[in-house]
Design an enzyme around this catalytic site. Structure first.
Site, PDB file in Angstrom:
ATOM      1  CG  PHE A  47      23.051   0.096 -18.238  1.00 47.53           C
ATOM      2  CD1 PHE A  47      22.273  -1.047 -18.368  1.00 47.53           C
ATOM      3  CD2 PHE A  47      22.883   1.120 -19.156  1.00 47.53           C
ATOM      4  CE1 PHE A  47      21.344  -1.163 -19.399  1.00 47.53           C
ATOM      5  CE2 PHE A  47      21.961   1.017 -20.183  1.00 47.53           C
ATOM      6  CZ  PHE A  47      21.197  -0.126 -20.309  1.00 47.53           C
ATOM      7  CG  HIS A  48      25.869   3.396 -12.495  1.00 49.41           C
ATOM      8  ND1 HIS A  48      25.826   4.196 -13.613  1.00 49.41           N
ATOM      9  CD2 HIS A  48      25.502   4.205 -11.470  1.00 49.41           C
ATOM     10  CE1 HIS A  48      25.444   5.411 -13.288  1.00 49.41           C
ATOM     11  NE2 HIS A  48      25.237   5.445 -11.987  1.00 49.41           N
ATOM     12  CB  ALA A  49      24.146  -0.068  -7.889  1.00 44.51           C
ATOM     13  CG  HIS A  93      20.379   4.248 -11.035  1.00 47.74           C
ATOM     14  ND1 HIS A  93      21.206   3.913  -9.985  1.00 47.74           N
ATOM     15  CD2 HIS A  93      20.977   5.306 -11.655  1.00 47.74           C
ATOM     16  CE1 HIS A  93      22.244   4.729  -9.966  1.00 47.74           C
ATOM     17  NE2 HIS A  93      22.130   5.577 -10.969  1.00 47.74           N
TER      18      HIS A  93
END
Ligand code: TYD
Length: 131
Positions: A47-49, A93
């Site tokens: 839950f991040h980039a 992702h």
């Protein structure tokens, strides 16, 4: 968006040996390796980039799914075996559907920096110019 590298494998009667060689295999200089294990098959992670970080994810045992999202396209990819999934900078992702035995090895282009994370999806869309 989906790019793999392929680690070389040496199989014989004693088992499997998989080689990730630097700098030949990775598209960046590796500054950090970390491992994910004891993963709950029902919980998603990620839950991040990242602003700058580039990574390659290998399932050294078992398999998992990875959602890649560049702000326009979303694609779900399975990783297992010798295939290492490249997760480029500015790609949202999420990892999920971990097999019971799943162990993930990650090779990363920099040391851990929380300031490099984008953890809010709205912020990510703003950064990629889609909001
Ligand atoms: P995070 O990258 O958010 O995990 P995931 O993407 O697998 O959901 O990291 C979880 C926690 O661990 C967070 O508090 C940051 C910390 N962490 C480090 O201290 N060093 C590291 O190299 C990594 C990858 C995470």
């Amino acid at each position: 968006m989906v790019k793999f590298v392929s680690a070389s494998q040496i199989n014989d009667a004693r088992g499997n040996l998989t080689v990730v060689e630097f700098p030949q295999l990775l598209p960046f200089e590796c500054q950090r390796t970390y491992f994910l294990k004891s993963l709950d098959p029902d919980l998603r992670r990620g839950f991040h980039a990242h602003h700058e970080l580039r990574q390659v994810f290998f399932c050294v045992q078992g398999s998992c799914m990875v959602l890649l999202d560049d702000g326009i396209n979303k694609v779900d990819v399975k990783i297992e075996g010798e295939k290492g999934l490249i997760i480029d900078k500015m790609v949202w992702h999420e990892m999920y559907h971990f097999s019971k035995d799943c162990v993930i090895a990650v090779f990363a282009s920099d040391v851990y920096k929380e300031s490099d994370y984008i953890r809010e999806y709205d912020q990510f869309l703003k950064h990629v110019g889609k909001k």
